[in-house]
Design an enzyme around this catalytic site. Structure first.
Site, mmCIF file in Angstrom:
data_model
loop_
_atom_site.group_PDB
_atom_site.id
_atom_site.type_symbol
_atom_site.label_atom_id
_atom_site.label_comp_id
_atom_site.label_asym_id
_atom_site.label_seq_id
_atom_site.Cartn_x
_atom_site.Cartn_y
_atom_site.Cartn_z
ATOM 1 N N SER A 574 0.808 -1.226 0.000
ATOM 2 C CA SER A 574 0.000 0.000 0.000
ATOM 3 C C SER A 574 0.841 1.276 0.000
ATOM 4 C CB SER A 574 -0.982 -0.003 1.168
ATOM 5 O OG SER A 574 -0.294 0.227 2.358
ATOM 6 N N LYS A 617 -6.882 3.983 8.825
ATOM 7 C CA LYS A 617 -5.949 4.959 8.269
ATOM 8 C C LYS A 617 -6.502 6.377 8.410
ATOM 9 C CE LYS A 617 -3.638 1.777 5.131
ATOM 10 N NZ LYS A 617 -3.554 1.205 3.787
#
Ligand code: ADP
Length: 667
Positions: A574, A617
């Site tokens: 990611s 996140k």
């Protein structure tokens, strides 16, 4: 004379010991085959010397067997409103999670309340009592009646799956009841029992449709297996194949306490078994008795400790299960969880089957992908993703502060936490997705207040806690907003990672120097992350025109990418677009914005692929003071389901292609 007396005392002692052991086996409520095995073992012991090791091992084994809660169950409280009340009083928020738990409980309640019902009709009170006891222990609902007349009237009101009736009774006898049932309630099976069995009566009963004809004295094991067979023939057997709940999420998000609340709502004993670091199959399934210092596995040990055969067992941190050592603990667990097999689970130490089919299992994990696939297959995963600042504040005021006040003995003059003081604790003294650290900090403040009150000998004046007091209680500020403090730089981009403990901010540094076209990667990067760095560099080298890069001789340069906090292992794809952003910034000499954080996998053609942990996140980013977040467009669905109160704190941009994001990150 004296020595003979001594010898006699020893023999007496041994005799009493064996007698007591036998009695404890008879009183333990074991299943019949197990009891027979244990009695044989007692018999064997009576023939060997008590000073031998074999005797001690055998003695311990039988004592252990007899001390298990055979057939001891707590009665399930099957009340969905009560369950909702328990969940609501113990946990703030978590509406979706609670709803899923309630759905799960509702299914269980329906299944359990649909337990098979059995009617026993016999004019002998002891037979009724024995059958009720034995069949209750098997989990059936049992009614007993002493006459045929009462039975006929009860049958009119209620359905029974099985009727066990004596053959000879005054007035209405067993055959009349059988006839009545077969013509009125054909799905009910009838088992006839009698003390006057003849071949003729047996044939008569069977031809009239009774399922089985059993002669007294009844062997309880025969009754058990006959009932079981009758039910399974009718496909009525109790369905135990419910899926197992697995709570996943960062530490401190309430997984364990939810499990405890479910146990409370069902009125079951609660057991937590931590699986972190369990490497040996024997930890689950026990050691064989021939092994020195042998013990049963954790499951049996805990069942014995809680004195119930139907507790709720929480298998904590199932993702940390190891298998590097002996055997495979995951395979042993699979057997424990499998309703086909756990009815007769054999612990190596016990060496006789123990029924685990009434145990309710719930698992917890920080990261789902680390759970062995065959286990994961059995689970229904419920994800808990961490709390926002506002949620933490709410939970602290409504749950944690009252609890800490009580535990610190401050109930008489509870301290008053100002909202701003609590904000300072959350922001400057904790950095977590869950609530563990916050709970510890609040408890620490309360303890310090207790000390102060005792020292000053004044417990009458409640203390108000203001923001300025926090450093006195908890020391200097521990966490700083990385972003607010930092300067924008060339070749330094901000990314978002998803770890076991929730979301995290990471920084990617890129620099270039004279060299021979090497790519140097440092900062404890895993293989996947290294590959994303290579892919990002290749994409940039092959798109110098579209990215407006100045003419760069890549073959004459070494490029170094570093991810600080080198002691922490980092991996996953990611960070692809974050690495690319740092590199483009480096080559174009455009400054990279530090308050823009990125997360997305990058392909060689510049496409951005979706990533996981979006909510974690976003929470981490807003806590760290990030203003803008860049995510893959394919994650739009994950973003849309997030609460508005979280989304309102940050600006979110989604993109499909690297070229679309460059101007958002680089100045
Ligand atoms: P986990 O098992 O996920 O690590 P715990 O269940 O141990 O977390 O939770 C840590 C602490 O936070 C516990 O004291 C728990 O009661 C509290 N807690 C967590 N979530 C909530 C919530 N939604 N409402 C109230 N208290 C909570």
């Amino acid at each position: 004379m004296k020595s003979l007396f001594k010898k006699n005392t020893a023999i007496d002692q041994e005799y009493h010991e064996i007698k007591a052991l036998k009695q404890s086996v008879l009183n333990a409520g074991m299943t019949e085959p197990t009891r027979d095995i244990a009695l044989k073992e007692v018999d064997r012991l009576s023939k060997i010397s008590p000073s031998s090791t074999e005797y001690t091992i055998g003695l311990n084994h039988i004592e252990y067997l007899a001390s298990l809660p055979w057939g001891i169950r707590t009665d399930d409280k099957l009340d969905i409103e009560w369950a909702q009340k328990v969940l609501d009083t113990e946990h703030a928020g978590l509406h979706e999670v609670k709803e899923r738990i309630l759905e799960f409980l509702a299914v269980r309640i329906l299944k359990l309340s649909g337990r098979h019902s059995i009617l026993v009709i016999d004019d002998e009170e002891t037979t009724c009592k024995n059958l009720k006891y034995t069949l209750n222990k098997e989990g059936y609902q049992v009614e007993t009646l002493s006459s045929g007349e009462e039975a006929l009237s009860l049958l009119e009101q209620r359905h029974f799956d099985i009727v066990i009736t004596d053959l000879k009774m005054k007035q209405i006898d067993g055959l009349t009841i059988l006839n009545h049932i077969k013509s009125n309630y054909p799905s009910t099976e009838v088992i006839i029992i009698t003390g006057y069995a003849t071949v003729d009566t047996a044939v008569d009963a069977l031809t009239k449709g009774s399922y089985q004809f059993l002669a007294k004295p009844l062997k309880l094991e025969t009754i058990r297996s006959t009932v079981k067979k009758a039910l399974s023939q009718n496909r009525l057997a109790l369905d135990n194949s419910t899926t197992i709940l697995c709570f996943s999420g960062p530490p401190g998000t309430g997984k364990t306490s939810l499990g405890r609340a479910i146990a409370k709502s069902l009125n079951r004993k609660f057991i937590r078994i931590s699986l972190a670091g369990i490497k040996d199959e024997a930890d689950i399934r026990g050691h064989r008795r021939s092994y020195t210092g042998a013990l049963p596995g954790r499951i049996i040990q805990e069942i014995r400790r809680c004195e119930s055969q139907n507790p709720l067992i929480m298998l904590d941190e199932i993702d940390k299960l190891g298998n590097e050592f002996k055997g495979d603990p995951a395979a042993a667990l699979l057997e424990v969880l499998d309703p086909e097999q756990n009815r007769s689970f054999i612990d190596h130490y016990l060496d006789v089957p123990f029924d685990l089919s009434d145990v309710m299992f719930i698992a917890t994990a920080n990261i789902i992908s680390a759970i062995p696939a065959p286990l994961l297959d059995r689970f229904e995963v419920i994800h808990l993703s961490g709390y926002t600042h506002q949620e933490k504040r709410h939970i602290a005021f409504n749950h944690m502060i009252p609890k800490a006040v009580k535990e610190s003995g401050l109930t008489k003059s509870p301290p008053v936490f100002s909202e701003q003081a609590l904000d300072v604790i959350i922001k400057n003294h904790t950095r977590e997705a869950g609530l563990r650290d916050l709970e510890r900090k609040i408890a620490a403040v309360c303890r310090k207040i207790s000390l102060k009150m005792v020292r000053n000998n004044d417990t009458s004046q409640p203390i108000t806690i203001l923001p300025d007091h926090i450093s006195d209680y908890l020391g200097p500020k521990k966490y700083f907003s990385e972003v607010a403090q930092a300067k924008n730089r060339i070749g330094l981009s901000t990314g978002l990672a998803w770890t076991q403990t929730g979301g995290e901010i990471i920084f990617i540094e890129a620099t270039a120097m004279e060299g021979r076209g090497q790519l140097i990667l440092t900062g404890s990067l895993g293989e996947v992350m290294k590959e994303s760095a290579q892919a990002a560099l290749s994409y940039i080298r092959s798109h110098t025109d579209s990215l407006n890069l100045p003419d760069t001789r890549f073959d004459k340069k070494d490029i170094h990418i570093h991810v600080p906090a080198g002691a922490i292992q980092k991996d996953g794809p990611s960070a692809g677009i974050t690495i690319a952003a740092a590199l483009v910034s480096l080559f174009t000499r455009r400054v990279c914005r530090r308050d823009v954080a990125l997360s997305g996998e990058l392909t060689l053609s510049g496409r951005i692929l979706p990533v996981g942990g979006i909510k974690e996140k976003i929470l981490a980013a807003s806590e760290a003071g990030i203003s803008t977040l860049i995510f893959p467009e394919k994650n739009l669905g994950d973003i849309q389901v997030i609460n508005d109160s979280i989304l309102s704190q940050v600006n979110i941009i989604t993109a499909n292609d690297l070229s679309d994001i460059i101007d958002h990150v680089l100045l």
